[in-house]
Design an enzyme around this catalytic site. Structure first.
Site, PDB file in Angstrom:
ATOM      1  N   GLN A  73      -8.524  -9.294  -0.824  1.00  0.00           N
ATOM      2  CA  GLN A  73      -8.429  -8.079  -1.620  1.00  0.00           C
ATOM      3  C   GLN A  73      -7.888  -8.351  -3.027  1.00  0.00           C
ATOM      4  OE1 GLN A  73      -6.677  -5.394   1.831  1.00  0.00           O
ATOM      5  NE2 GLN A  73      -7.732  -4.143   0.321  1.00  0.00           N
ATOM      6  N   HIS A  74      -8.102  -7.375  -3.894  1.00  0.00           N
ATOM      7  CA  HIS A  74      -7.486  -7.278  -5.226  1.00  0.00           C
ATOM      8  C   HIS A  74      -8.062  -8.202  -6.287  1.00  0.00           C
ATOM      9  CE1 HIS A  74      -4.621  -5.183  -2.773  1.00  0.00           C
ATOM     10  NE2 HIS A  74      -4.020  -6.261  -2.344  1.00  0.00           N
ATOM     11  N   ASP A 246     -10.056  -7.857   3.704  1.00  0.00           N
ATOM     12  CA  ASP A 246      -9.802  -8.752   4.829  1.00  0.00           C
ATOM     13  C   ASP A 246      -8.894  -8.145   5.895  1.00  0.00           C
ATOM     14  OD1 ASP A 246      -7.605  -8.852   3.131  1.00  0.00           O
ATOM     15  OD2 ASP A 246      -7.601 -11.029   2.927  1.00  0.00           O
TER      16      ASP A 246
END
EC number: 2.7.1.17
Length: 485
Positions: A73-74, A246
């Site tokens: 992520q991110h 995830d």
């Protein structure tokens, strides 16, 4: 009639993994893996190359009907008007945007007619999450401040899983750039409770007044197909799932439901729980993310996961089995030694510039056994704090599952219930993120109200008498120094 196969991809920080499973039963048929480059700044082409290598190692996708991609992520993937990557992606564990996070928090507080102190509550209300250096929104502000020429070129912003799904579909028009609620909820410019983007926050981050013109991935509902594979690449037979972040994919792979908490010890440490209601924590300890099924997945994340064990094993000159044996040879509390494991700064609590500490050193405590024990206990204490923060937000904690690479450590498994103060279930090792993506792909094919019922892995339950280790850790976790610039 032959079985229908689906594939799930886990494009993580360290590697790309691909599982091929039977769509009806979930039985594993093939597996492939390829490494990612190290570092917190990566050219997305490296993920594409690793995906192709992992697919090849898994026997290809010619006989696979659908695929979904779960990703770290991110990560900030910025694209120009031609769809080309502008600069290497900044990953979740790149903390250079820590100051940007502070600035954004203060600015939103003042924008609401208050002062900087009102910022955390304003962000929690707007998105469910208070910005920390991990979130995409802070990386976009860093880009605007440090690379303004690149920020001016941004025509679209994607996350790692969005970009890989787009590439599988041929990276054509912007309409085919998609994401899902779980990954969008980790950007910092998505209202998780309402399920809509906050373009005003995107504009704030990029210091641009034309945020309405910037392309953001379409947010797909759970089990909604993202499209089809790229005909030119021979993937036209594939149905593409929406994918997921995830942690949301891992929850789907584990079959988590309300009351379940997963503690994952991977590159990061993650405490995640399924909640029917959104969470908005102005303290920033809990991030109010969404899951991959239409519910919510509040998270507490530490930057320091299994690499705490890696570093301690190197220090002591042993392998992981040796580290585990040393830790279990020491008594609870490590003779008063406390390891505060902020080796890469920290996210929970938000101390991006912090370093780790060994506190309580004495002639009695400074043994290899106690250092090993203190490392395991310190790692688990940080995760226990995350679980307590969940409970403080009203998130039910009924069953705790320990997963991730770090859960393979016998010391982690045996010490965890003593630190957490409750029994811990440890499923047999598996690729839960990739499995969750594969289960989502099967769900897309089935078109049912809920994901298919796959057989779950066997679990072993560990129990231990609670110890006072957390009390000592709580008294010492602030005793850290900042990294030298």
């Amino acid at each position: 009639m032959g079985e229908t196969l689906v594939a799930g991809v886990d494009s993580s920080t360290q590697s790309c993994k691909v599982v091929v499973r039977d769509a009806e039963t979930g039985a594993l048929r093939r597996f492939g893996q390829a490494p990612h480059p190290e570092g917190t700044e990566v050219d997305p082409e490296a993920w594409w190359d690793a995906l192709q290598a992992a697919v090849a190692a898994a026997g290809g996708l010619d006989d696979v009907a659908a695929v979904s991609v779960a990703g770290q992520q991110h990560g900030m993937v910025v694209l120009d008007a031609n769809g080309e990557v502008i600069r290497p992606a900044l990953l979740w564990n790149d903390t250079r945007s820590a100051r940007a996070a502070e600035d954004l928090i203060a600015e939103l507080g003042r924008a609401g007619g208050g002062d900087a102190a009102a910022g955390p509550a304003a962000w929690a209300t707007a998105t469910g999450t208070v910005p920390v250096a991990s979130l995409t929104v802070t990386k976009l502000r860093w880009l605007a401040d440090h690379e303004p020429e690149n920020a001016a070129r941004v025509a679209a912003v994607a996350l790692p899983h969005d970009w890989l799904t787009w590439r599988l579909g041929g990276a054509g028009c912007w309409d085919t750039l998609t994401t899902d609620r779980s990954d969008a909820s980790g950007t910092g410019y998505f209202d998780t409770a309402a399920g809509t983007y906050r373009r005003d926050l995107l504009s704030l981050a990029l210091r641009r007044d034309d945020a309405e013109g910037i392309v953001l991935p379409r947010v797909l509902a759970p089990a909604r197909a993202a499209g089809a594979g790229d005909d030119a690449a021979g993937l036209g037979h594939l149905v593409l799932g929406p994918g997921a972040g995830d942690n949301a994919a891992a929850a789907l792979g584990l079959g988590m439901s309300r009351g379940d908490v997963a503690i994952s010890v991977g590159t990061s440490g993650v405490v995640s729980a399924v909640s029917a209601e959104p969470v908005a924590d102005p303290s920033a300890l809990v991030a109010g993310f969404a899951d991959a099924t239409g519910a919510f997945l509040p998270l507490a994340v530490t930057l320091n996961g299994s690499r705490v064990l890696d570093a301690t094993a190197r220090l002591l000159g042993v392998d992981h089995a040796g580290l585990s044996a040393l830790a279990l040879a020491a008594g609870p509390g490590a003779a008063g030694l406390t390891f505060v494991p902020y080796l890469e700064g920290e996210r929970t609590p938000n101390l991006p510039a912090a370093t780790g500490s060994l506190v309580g050193m004495s002639l009695a405590s400074m043994t290899p056994e106690n250092v090993a024990r203190a490392a395991v206990e310190g790692l688990l204490c940080g995760l226990a704090d995350g679980m307590s923060a969940m409970e403080a937000q009203g998130v039910p904690v009924e069953r705790v599952r320990l997963i991730g690479g770090g859960a393979r450590s016998e010391a982690v498994r045996r010490i965890a219930p003593a630190v957490l103060g409750r029994p811990v279930q440890v499923p047999e090792p598996g690729e839960y993120v990739a499995d969750g993506a594969a289960r989502q792909a099967a769900w897309v094919l089935a078109g049912t109200a809920g994901p298919p019922e796959w057989s779950t892995s066997r679990v072993q339950t560990y129990e231990a008498e609670p110890t006072a280790v957390r009390d000592r850790y709580a008294a010492r976790r602030h005793l850290v120094a900042e990294r030298e610039s």
